[in-house]
Design a protein around this motif. Structure first.
Motif, PDB file in Angstrom:
ATOM      1  N   THR A 184       0.840  -1.187   0.000  1.00  0.00           N
ATOM      2  CA  THR A 184       0.000   0.000   0.000  1.00  0.00           C
ATOM      3  C   THR A 184       0.876   1.238   0.000  1.00  0.00           C
ATOM      4  OG1 THR A 184      -1.727  -1.165   1.216  1.00  0.00           O
ATOM      5  CG2 THR A 184      -1.832   1.238   1.199  1.00  0.00           C
ATOM      6  N   ALA A 185       0.570   2.161  -0.908  1.00  0.00           N
ATOM      7  CA  ALA A 185       1.351   3.392  -1.016  1.00  0.00           C
ATOM      8  C   ALA A 185       1.310   4.175   0.284  1.00  0.00           C
ATOM      9  CB  ALA A 185       0.852   4.233  -2.181  1.00  0.00           C
ATOM     10  N   GLU A 186       2.448   4.831   0.589  1.00  0.00           N
ATOM     11  CA  GLU A 186       2.611   5.712   1.753  1.00  0.00           C
ATOM     12  C   GLU A 186       2.508   4.970   3.083  1.00  0.00           C
ATOM     13  OE1 GLU A 186       3.751   8.530   0.986  1.00  0.00           O
ATOM     14  OE2 GLU A 186       3.294   8.267  -1.136  1.00  0.00           O
ATOM     15  N   ARG A 187       2.726   3.676   3.084  1.00  0.00           N
ATOM     16  CA  ARG A 187       2.746   2.901   4.317  1.00  0.00           C
ATOM     17  C   ARG A 187       4.138   2.305   4.488  1.00  0.00           C
ATOM     18  NH1 ARG A 187      -1.171  -2.332   5.720  1.00  0.00           N
ATOM     19  NH2 ARG A 187      -0.223  -2.804   7.756  1.00  0.00           N
ATOM     20  N   ARG A 188       4.666   2.366   5.719  1.00  0.00           N
ATOM     21  CA  ARG A 188       6.026   1.882   5.947  1.00  0.00           C
ATOM     22  C   ARG A 188       6.043   0.365   6.100  1.00  0.00           C
ATOM     23  NH1 ARG A 188      10.728   3.902   6.665  1.00  0.00           N
ATOM     24  NH2 ARG A 188       9.892   6.040   6.795  1.00  0.00           N
ATOM     25  N   TYR A 189       7.044  -0.249   5.430  1.00  0.00           N
ATOM     26  CA  TYR A 189       7.233  -1.701   5.494  1.00  0.00           C
ATOM     27  C   TYR A 189       8.681  -2.005   5.871  1.00  0.00           C
ATOM     28  CZ  TYR A 189       2.803  -2.209   2.980  1.00  0.00           C
ATOM     29  OH  TYR A 189       1.488  -2.167   2.613  1.00  0.00           O
ATOM     30  N   GLU A 190       8.854  -3.154   6.491  1.00  0.00           N
ATOM     31  CA  GLU A 190      10.188  -3.677   6.758  1.00  0.00           C
ATOM     32  C   GLU A 190      10.336  -5.007   6.022  1.00  0.00           C
ATOM     33  OE1 GLU A 190      10.970  -3.866  10.932  1.00  0.00           O
ATOM     34  OE2 GLU A 190      11.464  -1.726  11.036  1.00  0.00           O
ATOM     35  N   VAL A 191      11.306  -5.053   5.107  1.00  0.00           N
ATOM     36  CA  VAL A 191      11.518  -6.222   4.261  1.00  0.00           C
ATOM     37  C   VAL A 191      12.876  -6.831   4.609  1.00  0.00           C
ATOM     38  CG1 VAL A 191      11.524  -7.108   1.905  1.00  0.00           C
ATOM     39  CG2 VAL A 191      10.213  -5.053   2.453  1.00  0.00           C
ATOM     40  N   PHE A 239      11.205   0.919   4.239  1.00  0.00           N
ATOM     41  CA  PHE A 239      10.917   1.905   3.201  1.00  0.00           C
ATOM     42  C   PHE A 239       9.416   2.142   3.088  1.00  0.00           C
ATOM     43  CE2 PHE A 239       9.588  -1.595   0.771  1.00  0.00           C
ATOM     44  CZ  PHE A 239       9.090  -1.204  -0.474  1.00  0.00           C
ATOM     45  N   VAL A 240       9.085   3.287   2.484  1.00  0.00           N
ATOM     46  CA  VAL A 240       7.694   3.666   2.264  1.00  0.00           C
ATOM     47  C   VAL A 240       7.470   3.715   0.764  1.00  0.00           C
ATOM     48  CG1 VAL A 240       5.938   5.441   2.604  1.00  0.00           C
ATOM     49  CG2 VAL A 240       7.632   5.006   4.407  1.00  0.00           C
ATOM     50  N   PRO A 241       6.721   2.770   0.188  1.00  0.00           N
ATOM     51  CA  PRO A 241       6.502   2.784  -1.259  1.00  0.00           C
ATOM     52  C   PRO A 241       5.586   3.931  -1.678  1.00  0.00           C
ATOM     53  CG  PRO A 241       5.208   1.051  -0.237  1.00  0.00           C
ATOM     54  CD  PRO A 241       6.047   1.632   0.841  1.00  0.00           C
ATOM     55  N   THR A 242       5.820   4.427  -2.866  1.00  0.00           N
ATOM     56  CA  THR A 242       4.968   5.451  -3.468  1.00  0.00           C
ATOM     57  C   THR A 242       4.359   4.885  -4.743  1.00  0.00           C
ATOM     58  OG1 THR A 242       6.730   6.397  -4.826  1.00  0.00           O
ATOM     59  CG2 THR A 242       6.532   7.206  -2.560  1.00  0.00           C
ATOM     60  N   LEU A 243       3.434   5.624  -5.312  1.00  0.00           N
ATOM     61  CA  LEU A 243       2.792   5.137  -6.545  1.00  0.00           C
ATOM     62  C   LEU A 243       3.797   4.993  -7.673  1.00  0.00           C
ATOM     63  CD1 LEU A 243       2.287   7.810  -8.618  1.00  0.00           C
ATOM     64  CD2 LEU A 243       0.693   8.370  -6.810  1.00  0.00           C
ATOM     65  N   TYR A 252      -2.743   2.074  -4.836  1.00  0.00           N
ATOM     66  CA  TYR A 252      -2.927   3.468  -4.419  1.00  0.00           C
ATOM     67  C   TYR A 252      -4.248   3.963  -5.004  1.00  0.00           C
ATOM     68  CZ  TYR A 252      -0.882   3.990  -9.096  1.00  0.00           C
ATOM     69  OH  TYR A 252      -0.606   3.876 -10.428  1.00  0.00           O
ATOM     70  N   PRO A 253      -4.883   4.972  -4.362  1.00  0.00           N
ATOM     71  CA  PRO A 253      -6.167   5.503  -4.860  1.00  0.00           C
ATOM     72  C   PRO A 253      -5.955   6.248  -6.167  1.00  0.00           C
ATOM     73  CG  PRO A 253      -5.348   6.829  -3.041  1.00  0.00           C
ATOM     74  CD  PRO A 253      -4.450   5.632  -3.140  1.00  0.00           C
ATOM     75  N   PRO A 254      -7.043   6.454  -6.938  1.00  0.00           N
ATOM     76  CA  PRO A 254      -6.913   7.140  -8.233  1.00  0.00           C
ATOM     77  C   PRO A 254      -6.303   8.533  -8.094  1.00  0.00           C
ATOM     78  CG  PRO A 254      -9.051   6.099  -8.051  1.00  0.00           C
ATOM     79  CD  PRO A 254      -8.426   5.998  -6.702  1.00  0.00           C
TER      80      PRO A 254
END
Length: 346
Positions: free
Chosen positions: A201-208, A248-252, A283-285
């Motif tokens: 999900t965009a703008e959410r922080r993940y740990e991979v 990291f925080v993914p973006t669209l 991510y939303p439209p």
């Protein structure tokens, strides 16, 4: 030449007179009668002691008896010396480190020894080469070529052994093969919070997490997103496993880009292994509305036909598109519900 005598004439056995020629054995020799059999004991035998000796026994009432003995003195060789392909003496117990595929060339040199020693190579206790040759003077050499070392050769023990008699243990020198090893595995562990289809999900922080094993020394793990290296990472060692956690925080804009984890031997850049994860970001439209591309805003006058272009970017793709005009009025909804990418409204 008389070299030693033991005289018991007119004496008790324990009072017998011992004599040792100073120029032969001197104090190194002693005649022992107990325990039987009686024997001449010589300490610290020298090479010059070699020769044929005659033992003569004179009896009071019977004929003299004599025996001959041939004494052969074995001179052990000196401890072997090992040199590398450039003729440099290896003064440590470690050989290398070498990379996989390297050829290992070793020369074992042995000085002295009588009789002439045999010089041979053993690897992990198994005889692999016993062909040797004379060099200048009393030097004997055995050259060993161990081609294209493999991972399985790591920590192998190379032993040069020189022996010329079963009476004394062989002189030997052992070297342990050290190697730089490439990683065997590298794997990305996806975070538990991903969607059912593996989406982020965009703008959410993940740990991979990324794990790698098999490298020696332990692998250095780096992360890349597209062509950019990611820096927000933590790393730890667990036995033979290197674990790197990247936050990291993914973006669209990250949708459809590969997330790469690279495991590299820190001492040899060519020894690496990498894996990638093609990430999908939901991510939303994102909507952009603009005047038709063929129209000039400054040339529009009353009565002209105009059209608008609506550009929509979304993951997953949008299923419904609504047009509104003058949103302050309740009747502003324009009946347009079928979605077409980048739809035009006239």
């Amino acid at each position: 030449m008389r070299c030693f005598s033991f005289d018991v004439r007119g004496k008790h056995l324990s009072e017998a007179r011992h004599w040792s020629a100073p120029e032969v054995f001197g104090p190194r020799a002693h005649f022992s009668t107990s325990p039987p059999p009686a024997a001449l004991l010589v300490r610290d035998v020298k090479r010059r002691d070699e020769g044929v000796y005659r033992c003569r026994i004179d009896f009071r009432n019977t004929q003299t008896t004599s025996f001959r003995y041939n004494l052969t003195v074995v001179v052990p060789p000196e401890k072997p010396v090992v040199v590398d392909r450039w003729g440099r003496i290896i003064n440590t117990t470690t050989l290398g480190p070498h990379e996989e595929g390297d050829d290992v060339l070793l020369t074992c040199r042995v000085l002295g020894g009588r009789p002439e020693p045999s010089v041979r190579w053993l690897v992990n206790g198994v005889l692999v080469d016993e062909e040797y040759e004379h060099n200048t003077g009393d030097v004997i050499e055995n050259r060993l070529l161990w081609p294209a070392v493999r991972r399985a050769d790591y920590a192998a023990v190379f032993t040069c052994q020189a022996a010329n008699s079963h009476l004394v243990p062989p002189k030997e020198l052992s070297l342990v093969l050290d190697m730089f090893l490439r990683p065997l595995t590298v794997e990305i562990r996806r975070p538990a919070q991903v969607g059912e289809g593996g989406e982020l999900t965009a703008e959410r922080r993940y740990e991979v997490a990324c794990e790698s094993a098999g490298s020696r020394p332990p692998a250095l793990l780096t992360w890349h997103k597209g062509k950019r290296q990611l820096k927000r990472i933590t790393e730890e060692l667990r036995d033979n496993l290197t674990v790197s956690v990247m936050s990291f925080v993914p973006t669209l804009d990250d949708d459809g880009k590969p997330l790469v984890c690279r495991a590299q031997n820190p001492n040899v850049s060519a020894l690496f292994l990498e894996t990638s994860w093609l990430i999908s970001v939901v991510y939303p439209p994102v909507v952009r509305l603009r005047l038709g591309s063929s129209l000039a805003a400054g040339d529009i006058k009353e009565g002209d036909d105009v059209y608008f272009e609506c550009h929509v970017r979304a993951n997953p793709p949008a299923r419904k598109l609504s047009w509104l005009h003058d949103v302050s009025h309740p009747s502003s909804l324009i009946p347009q519900t079928n979605y077409m990418p980048n739809i035009k409204f006239i």
